[in-house]
Design a protein around this motif. Structure first.
Motif: not given
Length: 255
Positions: A169-187
């Motif tokens: 079971x895998x969940x795809x989510x996008x992580x955004x950091x408070x200090x850099x909202x313009x470059x989220x990370x797909x996990x």
């Protein structure tokens, strides 16, 4: 069979024959073959395969075999004949002239199965249709009366579940950091323990998994994310950069 009401009236068999001949010729000359005519004929036979959408290969093979059988049969414009299938009820065949007299239970079932398979072949009327024909034995028993019933079902394809070491079971989510909202990370977060239990994960389970990852903090250190600072949000479908709702930890993940 140009008079068939159930196939492209011989066009499918003709185009398939031309395709096979082209493939044989291309093998000697080391050239590629573009099956445009064959694809158009298949699309006229079944609209599902007329476009460019991805379709199941097994469904295509079954439709191709069915169409070739109708195109090459000698049935004319008639429909496929119906033959009543014999069954074994309490150890005896329910139809006459199927099983020899004084036959053993094993020979009774063997003769019944052979007649069912013969009826299926007579119905298909051509080897192109029954070349892939198989048969499954189905046995039923009444718990109250002890009566038994054995019947045989024919098929041209059989679906089998592929073995797997463990459920995933895998969940795809996008992580955004408070200090850099313009470059989220797909996990892609794996929740194998929930898959093994057959349970639904919650938002909190996903955040726990993200907090356990080692490579999200890209600062050269081995630090992990602070679990207390992680918040799950639902973004706007029209504007992915806008947050429209905050999700609770105990909310179930849609899977």
């Amino acid at each position: 069979n140009v008079a068939s009401k159930y196939s492209p009236k011989g066009a499918l068999a003709a185009s398939f024959g031309d395709l096979v001949a082209s493939l044989r010729a291309a093998r000697a000359s080391d050239k590629a073959v573009a099956p445009h005519r064959f694809r158009r004929v298949v699309g006229r036979f079944d609209k599902k395969f007329s476009g460019y959408e991805q379709q199941d290969a097994d469904e295509f093979l079954k439709k191709l075999v069915e169409g070739l059988g109708d195109d090459l049969s000698g049935r004319g414009d008639g429909s496929r004949p119906y033959f009543e299938a014999p069954q074994v009820v309490d150890g005896a065949c329910d139809m006459e002239n199927v099983v020899p007299l004084n036959a053993t239970p094993a020979k009774t079932e063997a003769a019944t199965a052979a007649r069912c398979l013969e009826n299926a072949r007579r119905r298909e009327d051509h080897w192109a249709s029954y070349a892939l024909l198989g048969q499954t034995r189905v046995g039923l028993e009444c718990e109250e009366t002890g009566e038994t019933l054995v019947k045989y079902e024919e098929w041209t394809s059989l679906e089998l579940l592929l073995p797997h070491s463990a459920p995933r079971l895998e969940v795809f989510c996008r992580v955004s950091f408070r200090g850099n909202r313009a470059w989220p990370v797909d996990i892609r977060a794996a929740l194998s323990d929930h898959a093994a239990r057959g349970s639904y994960p919650t938002i909190g389970d996903v955040l726990d998994r993200l907090a356990a990852l080692d490579d999200l903090v890209d600062d050269g250190s081995s630090e992990k994310l602070d679990r207390d600072s992680l918040v799950a949000c639902r973004v706007d479908e029209e504007d992915p950069s806008a947050i429209c709702a905050t999700l609770d930890d105990d909310e179930r993940v849609d899977v």
